[in-house]
Scaffold this motif. Sequence first.
Motif, short mmCIF file in Angstrom:
data_model
loop_
_atom_site.label_atom_id
_atom_site.label_comp_id
_atom_site.label_asym_id
_atom_site.label_seq_id
_atom_site.Cartn_x
_atom_site.Cartn_y
_atom_site.Cartn_z
N GLY A 37 0.84 -1.17 0.00
CA GLY A 37 0.00 0.00 0.00
C GLY A 37 0.88 1.24 0.00
N ARG A 38 0.30 2.36 -0.31
CA ARG A 38 1.05 3.61 -0.25
C ARG A 38 0.15 4.72 0.22
NH1 ARG A 38 1.84 5.00 -6.70
NH2 ARG A 38 -0.37 5.51 -7.14
N GLN A 39 0.78 5.72 0.83
CA GLN A 39 0.06 6.92 1.26
C GLN A 39 0.84 8.13 0.80
OE1 GLN A 39 -0.78 7.21 5.46
NE2 GLN A 39 -2.42 8.67 5.08
N GLY A 40 0.25 8.87 -0.14
CA GLY A 40 0.87 10.08 -0.62
C GLY A 40 0.54 11.25 0.27
N PRO A 41 1.23 12.38 0.08
CA PRO A 41 0.98 13.56 0.91
C PRO A 41 -0.48 14.01 0.84
CG PRO A 41 2.95 13.83 -0.42
CD PRO A 41 2.28 12.59 -0.92
N GLY A 42 -1.14 14.08 1.97
CA GLY A 42 -2.53 14.54 2.02
C GLY A 42 -3.53 13.57 1.43
N ALA A 49 -0.87 -3.08 -4.86
CA ALA A 49 -0.56 -4.37 -5.46
C ALA A 49 -0.75 -5.46 -4.42
CB ALA A 49 0.87 -4.40 -5.99
N VAL A 50 -1.26 -6.58 -4.86
CA VAL A 50 -1.47 -7.71 -3.95
C VAL A 50 -1.20 -9.01 -4.69
CG1 VAL A 50 -3.94 -7.86 -4.49
CG2 VAL A 50 -3.09 -8.80 -2.33
N MET A 51 -0.67 -9.97 -3.95
CA MET A 51 -0.41 -11.28 -4.55
C MET A 51 -0.79 -12.37 -3.56
SD MET A 51 3.09 -12.84 -6.19
CE MET A 51 2.71 -12.49 -7.88
N ILE A 77 9.30 -13.09 1.71
CA ILE A 77 9.63 -11.76 1.20
C ILE A 77 8.68 -11.41 0.06
CG2 ILE A 77 11.36 -10.33 0.07
CD1 ILE A 77 13.53 -12.05 1.33
N VAL A 78 8.26 -10.16 0.04
CA VAL A 78 7.49 -9.65 -1.08
C VAL A 78 8.25 -8.45 -1.65
CG1 VAL A 78 6.04 -8.14 0.38
CG2 VAL A 78 5.22 -8.87 -1.88
N TYR A 79 8.25 -8.37 -2.97
CA TYR A 79 8.95 -7.29 -3.68
C TYR A 79 7.94 -6.45 -4.45
CZ TYR A 79 12.98 -10.39 -2.98
OH TYR A 79 13.95 -11.20 -2.45
N LEU A 80 8.32 -5.20 -4.67
CA LEU A 80 7.56 -4.34 -5.56
C LEU A 80 8.56 -3.64 -6.47
CD1 LEU A 80 4.68 -3.36 -6.24
CD2 LEU A 80 5.17 -1.33 -4.85
N HIS A 81 8.57 -4.03 -7.73
CA HIS A 81 9.45 -3.41 -8.71
C HIS A 81 8.66 -2.32 -9.42
CE1 HIS A 81 12.65 -2.81 -11.51
NE2 HIS A 81 11.95 -3.23 -12.54
N MET A 82 9.14 -1.09 -9.30
CA MET A 82 8.43 0.06 -9.83
C MET A 82 9.23 0.71 -10.94
SD MET A 82 7.19 1.69 -6.18
CE MET A 82 8.87 2.07 -5.65
N CYS A 95 4.25 -2.53 3.28
CA CYS A 95 3.78 -3.84 2.88
C CYS A 95 2.77 -4.35 3.91
CB CYS A 95 4.93 -4.83 2.73
SG CYS A 95 5.74 -5.34 4.24
N TYR A 96 1.95 -5.27 3.47
CA TYR A 96 1.00 -5.89 4.38
C TYR A 96 0.93 -7.38 4.11
CZ TYR A 96 -2.43 -5.66 0.54
OH TYR A 96 -3.08 -5.79 -0.66
N ALA A 97 0.52 -8.10 5.13
CA ALA A 97 0.46 -9.56 5.00
C ALA A 97 -0.68 -10.08 5.86
CB ALA A 97 1.78 -10.18 5.43
N SER A 98 -1.42 -10.99 5.30
CA SER A 98 -2.41 -11.75 6.06
C SER A 98 -1.73 -13.06 6.47
CB SER A 98 -3.65 -12.03 5.21
OG SER A 98 -4.30 -10.83 4.88
N VAL A 99 -1.62 -13.26 7.77
CA VAL A 99 -0.77 -14.33 8.30
C VAL A 99 -1.56 -15.29 9.17
CG1 VAL A 99 1.26 -14.82 9.72
CG2 VAL A 99 1.22 -12.78 8.28
#
Length: 121
Positions: A37-42, A49-51, A77-82, A95-99
């Motif tokens: 997930g991401r949070q931009g300014p304001g 992205a989720v896998m 490990i989870v990666y995000l290639h941007m 990052c987030y994970a359901s565990v």
Amino acid sequence: QVQLVESGGGSVQAGGALTLSCTASGMIFSIPTMGWGRQGPGKPRERVAVMEGPGSARYVDSVKGRFTISRDNSKNIVYLHMTGLTPDDTGTYSCYASVKSSAESILSANWGQGTQVTVTA
């Protein structure tokens, strides 16, 4: 207890690329879902992205074709290639994970602290 630690953030010029990684550790039996997930300014936090299993990657429309999520399940490990980054991609990426901590446990939702990505014009 599950810990998620991200790395790989930084500052990049528009059009550039970055790869983020996130390692999960602690009481882990399985991780059915990992994502970013991401949070931009304001802005509110959004999931980008989720896998779940192989071939199950899903993306928010704004990053489709530019971001790629992948997992190394043997190392949690989870990666995000941007790629093709724009100033609108600036924000804190978490990052987030359901565990499942055991075979009998229910899923727990976990978020990392985040890593800053800054894209300059």
